[in-house]
Design a protein around this motif. Structure first.
Motif, PDB file in Angstrom:
ATOM      1  N   LEU A  41       0.841  -1.204   0.000  1.00 30.35           N
ATOM      2  CA  LEU A  41       0.000   0.000   0.000  1.00 30.35           C
ATOM      3  C   LEU A  41       0.874   1.252   0.000  1.00 30.35           C
ATOM      4  O   LEU A  41       0.606   2.197  -0.736  1.00 30.35           O
ATOM      5  CB  LEU A  41      -0.937   0.007   1.216  1.00 30.35           C
ATOM      6  CG  LEU A  41      -1.797   1.255   1.390  1.00 30.35           C
ATOM      7  CD1 LEU A  41      -2.713   1.479   0.186  1.00 30.35           C
ATOM      8  CD2 LEU A  41      -2.607   1.174   2.676  1.00 30.35           C
ATOM      9  N   GLY A  42       1.919   1.254   0.798  1.00 27.32           N
ATOM     10  CA  GLY A  42       2.827   2.396   0.832  1.00 27.32           C
ATOM     11  C   GLY A  42       3.499   2.635  -0.508  1.00 27.32           C
ATOM     12  O   GLY A  42       3.604   3.769  -0.977  1.00 27.32           O
ATOM     13  N   ARG A  43       3.950   1.557  -1.150  1.00 25.30           N
ATOM     14  CA  ARG A  43       4.611   1.695  -2.451  1.00 25.30           C
ATOM     15  C   ARG A  43       3.628   2.170  -3.526  1.00 25.30           C
ATOM     16  O   ARG A  43       3.967   3.006  -4.359  1.00 25.30           O
ATOM     17  CB  ARG A  43       5.300   0.393  -2.840  1.00 25.30           C
ATOM     18  CG  ARG A  43       6.573   0.149  -2.029  1.00 25.30           C
ATOM     19  CD  ARG A  43       7.334  -1.099  -2.462  1.00 25.30           C
ATOM     20  NE  ARG A  43       6.680  -2.330  -2.012  1.00 25.30           N
ATOM     21  CZ  ARG A  43       6.710  -2.785  -0.761  1.00 25.30           C
ATOM     22  NH1 ARG A  43       7.366  -2.120   0.167  1.00 25.30           N
ATOM     23  NH2 ARG A  43       6.095  -3.907  -0.442  1.00 25.30           N
ATOM     24  N   LEU A  44       2.397   1.634  -3.493  1.00 25.25           N
ATOM     25  CA  LEU A  44       1.369   2.068  -4.445  1.00 25.25           C
ATOM     26  C   LEU A  44       1.032   3.542  -4.221  1.00 25.25           C
ATOM     27  O   LEU A  44       0.960   4.333  -5.179  1.00 25.25           O
ATOM     28  CB  LEU A  44       0.117   1.198  -4.286  1.00 25.25           C
ATOM     29  CG  LEU A  44      -1.059   1.531  -5.201  1.00 25.25           C
ATOM     30  CD1 LEU A  44      -0.671   1.311  -6.658  1.00 25.25           C
ATOM     31  CD2 LEU A  44      -2.268   0.668  -4.836  1.00 25.25           C
ATOM     32  N   TYR A  45       0.832   3.904  -2.974  1.00 28.45           N
ATOM     33  CA  TYR A  45       0.541   5.295  -2.625  1.00 28.45           C
ATOM     34  C   TYR A  45       1.669   6.220  -3.091  1.00 28.45           C
ATOM     35  O   TYR A  45       1.423   7.251  -3.718  1.00 28.45           O
ATOM     36  CB  TYR A  45       0.344   5.417  -1.116  1.00 28.45           C
ATOM     37  CG  TYR A  45       0.154   6.824  -0.627  1.00 28.45           C
ATOM     38  CD1 TYR A  45      -1.072   7.460  -0.753  1.00 28.45           C
ATOM     39  CD2 TYR A  45       1.200   7.524  -0.033  1.00 28.45           C
ATOM     40  CE1 TYR A  45      -1.248   8.761  -0.303  1.00 28.45           C
ATOM     41  CE2 TYR A  45       1.028   8.816   0.414  1.00 28.45           C
ATOM     42  CZ  TYR A  45      -0.194   9.431   0.275  1.00 28.45           C
ATOM     43  OH  TYR A  45      -0.361  10.720   0.713  1.00 28.45           O
ATOM     44  N   LEU A  46       2.896   5.828  -2.813  1.00 26.96           N
ATOM     45  CA  LEU A  46       4.043   6.657  -3.186  1.00 26.96           C
ATOM     46  C   LEU A  46       4.149   6.807  -4.703  1.00 26.96           C
ATOM     47  O   LEU A  46       4.419   7.913  -5.199  1.00 26.96           O
ATOM     48  CB  LEU A  46       5.332   6.070  -2.607  1.00 26.96           C
ATOM     49  CG  LEU A  46       6.585   6.899  -2.813  1.00 26.96           C
ATOM     50  CD1 LEU A  46       6.446   8.280  -2.160  1.00 26.96           C
ATOM     51  CD2 LEU A  46       7.799   6.172  -2.249  1.00 26.96           C
ATOM     52  N   SER A  47       3.910   5.745  -5.442  1.00 28.27           N
ATOM     53  CA  SER A  47       3.985   5.857  -6.901  1.00 28.27           C
ATOM     54  C   SER A  47       2.908   6.798  -7.438  1.00 28.27           C
ATOM     55  O   SER A  47       3.124   7.504  -8.420  1.00 28.27           O
ATOM     56  CB  SER A  47       3.907   4.485  -7.567  1.00 28.27           C
ATOM     57  OG  SER A  47       2.640   3.917  -7.395  1.00 28.27           O
ATOM     58  N   ALA A  48       1.755   6.820  -6.773  1.00 27.92           N
ATOM     59  CA  ALA A  48       0.666   7.706  -7.216  1.00 27.92           C
ATOM     60  C   ALA A  48       0.935   9.166  -6.875  1.00 27.92           C
ATOM     61  O   ALA A  48       0.618  10.066  -7.660  1.00 27.92           O
ATOM     62  CB  ALA A  48      -0.658   7.261  -6.591  1.00 27.92           C
ATOM     63  N   ILE A  49       1.518   9.426  -5.700  1.00 27.34           N
ATOM     64  CA  ILE A  49       1.667  10.822  -5.274  1.00 27.34           C
ATOM     65  C   ILE A  49       3.020  11.441  -5.616  1.00 27.34           C
ATOM     66  O   ILE A  49       3.168  12.655  -5.527  1.00 27.34           O
ATOM     67  CB  ILE A  49       1.371  10.994  -3.768  1.00 27.34           C
ATOM     68  CG1 ILE A  49       2.353  10.237  -2.890  1.00 27.34           C
ATOM     69  CG2 ILE A  49      -0.046  10.621  -3.438  1.00 27.34           C
ATOM     70  CD1 ILE A  49       3.269  11.138  -2.139  1.00 27.34           C
ATOM     71  N   SER A  50       4.002  10.657  -6.017  1.00 26.29           N
ATOM     72  CA  SER A  50       5.338  11.211  -6.296  1.00 26.29           C
ATOM     73  C   SER A  50       5.326  12.363  -7.302  1.00 26.29           C
ATOM     74  O   SER A  50       5.930  13.400  -7.042  1.00 26.29           O
ATOM     75  CB  SER A  50       6.298  10.112  -6.761  1.00 26.29           C
ATOM     76  OG  SER A  50       6.609   9.263  -5.698  1.00 26.29           O
ATOM     77  N   PRO A  51       4.657  12.215  -8.449  1.00 27.91           N
ATOM     78  CA  PRO A  51       4.651  13.352  -9.385  1.00 27.91           C
ATOM     79  C   PRO A  51       3.975  14.591  -8.785  1.00 27.91           C
ATOM     80  O   PRO A  51       4.414  15.716  -9.009  1.00 27.91           O
ATOM     81  CB  PRO A  51       3.850  12.825 -10.584  1.00 27.91           C
ATOM     82  CG  PRO A  51       3.860  11.346 -10.451  1.00 27.91           C
ATOM     83  CD  PRO A  51       3.972  11.049  -8.991  1.00 27.91           C
ATOM     84  N   ILE A  52       2.922  14.376  -8.014  1.00 23.56           N
ATOM     85  CA  ILE A  52       2.219  15.491  -7.380  1.00 23.56           C
ATOM     86  C   ILE A  52       3.099  16.108  -6.301  1.00 23.56           C
ATOM     87  O   ILE A  52       3.169  17.335  -6.180  1.00 23.56           O
ATOM     88  CB  ILE A  52       0.871  15.021  -6.810  1.00 23.56           C
ATOM     89  CG1 ILE A  52      -0.016  14.524  -7.956  1.00 23.56           C
ATOM     90  CG2 ILE A  52       0.189  16.121  -6.022  1.00 23.56           C
ATOM     91  CD1 ILE A  52      -1.195  13.696  -7.524  1.00 23.56           C
ATOM     92  N   HIS A  53       3.790  15.277  -5.545  1.00 25.02           N
ATOM     93  CA  HIS A  53       4.719  15.762  -4.513  1.00 25.02           C
ATOM     94  C   HIS A  53       5.733  16.724  -5.123  1.00 25.02           C
ATOM     95  O   HIS A  53       5.948  17.828  -4.603  1.00 25.02           O
ATOM     96  CB  HIS A  53       5.424  14.578  -3.848  1.00 25.02           C
ATOM     97  CG  HIS A  53       6.691  14.934  -3.156  1.00 25.02           C
ATOM     98  ND1 HIS A  53       6.720  15.555  -1.923  1.00 25.02           N
ATOM     99  CD2 HIS A  53       7.986  14.780  -3.540  1.00 25.02           C
ATOM    100  CE1 HIS A  53       7.976  15.756  -1.580  1.00 25.02           C
ATOM    101  NE2 HIS A  53       8.755  15.295  -2.534  1.00 25.02           N
ATOM    102  N   ARG A  54       6.348  16.315  -6.227  1.00 24.53           N
ATOM    103  CA  ARG A  54       7.368  17.167  -6.868  1.00 24.53           C
ATOM    104  C   ARG A  54       6.759  18.506  -7.302  1.00 24.53           C
ATOM    105  O   ARG A  54       7.353  19.560  -7.089  1.00 24.53           O
ATOM    106  CB  ARG A  54       7.991  16.440  -8.050  1.00 24.53           C
ATOM    107  CG  ARG A  54       8.895  15.295  -7.627  1.00 24.53           C
ATOM    108  CD  ARG A  54       9.646  14.704  -8.805  1.00 24.53           C
ATOM    109  NE  ARG A  54       8.831  13.854  -9.640  1.00 24.53           N
ATOM    110  CZ  ARG A  54       8.623  12.561  -9.437  1.00 24.53           C
ATOM    111  NH1 ARG A  54       9.183  11.964  -8.410  1.00 24.53           N
ATOM    112  NH2 ARG A  54       7.871  11.869 -10.258  1.00 24.53           N
ATOM    113  N   LEU A  55       5.583  18.451  -7.886  1.00 28.13           N
ATOM    114  CA  LEU A  55       4.895  19.668  -8.324  1.00 28.13           C
ATOM    115  C   LEU A  55       4.574  20.576  -7.137  1.00 28.13           C
ATOM    116  O   LEU A  55       4.800  21.789  -7.186  1.00 28.13           O
ATOM    117  CB  LEU A  55       3.616  19.281  -9.067  1.00 28.13           C
ATOM    118  CG  LEU A  55       2.742  20.418  -9.566  1.00 28.13           C
ATOM    119  CD1 LEU A  55       3.455  21.195 -10.649  1.00 28.13           C
ATOM    120  CD2 LEU A  55       1.417  19.866 -10.085  1.00 28.13           C
TER     121      LEU A  55
END
Length: 160
Positions: free
Chosen positions: A132-146
């Motif tokens: 779940l953590g890895r899935l969550y991180l893959s989903a939010i990483s681009p948004i995090h950078r932005l």
């Protein structure tokens, strides 16, 4: 000068850092800078955070409101919903531990005494605990950078 979260880089699922030059010699207060970067998010970020909270609640993950409410109840320092874990004259570390991942974000003033030689560095480190953590991180990483880049630009514009 090394960040207090430098020791967390090993084994991180996400480790990134963004820096901006400090545009003004008068800007020396890490608390004010941290508040400017984290404490005044854009409306679009608030909307995405609400969506994140609605989805992640189904998985038993803490919402931003739950984190903020806990900090206010317990008297812990926070910037928006980010709990302050440590603070010094040049660095503030925020973060949270949850069942799916742990994250730490450092906001650190680095460099010389004068504005052109100083910068604000925002470093984020995430350690996932499960799928779940890895899935969550893959989903939010681009948004995090932005979000980080946008927040840094906005904070420096306000500082001028």
């Amino acid at each position: 000068m090394e960040s207090r979260i430098a020791s967390l880089f090993r084994g991180a699922d996400l480790a990134d850092a963004y820096a901006v030059s400090i545009p003004n010699d008068d800007i020396r207060d890490i608390n004010a800078l941290a508040q400017s970067v984290l404490g005044q998010p854009e409306r679009w970020f608030r909307a995405l955070l609400s969506l994140r909270d609605a989805i992640m609640t189904c998985f038993g993950v803490k919402t931003s409101r739950q984190i903020r409410d806990r900090q206010e109840r317990e008297g812990g320092g926070h910037i928006d919903f980010f709990p302050i874990l440590s603070a010094s004259d040049h660095e503030i570390v925020v973060g949270e531990d949850d069942q799916h991942l742990n994250f730490r974000t450092s906001l650190m003033l680095r460099g010389g005494l004068r504005a052109p030689d100083r910068e604000l560095v925002v470093t984020t480190i995430v350690h996932c605990h499960n799928g779940l953590g890895r899935l969550y991180l893959s989903a939010i990483s681009p948004i995090h950078r932005l979000v980080v880049r946008s927040s840094l630009r906005k904070a420096m514009t306000r500082a001028l």
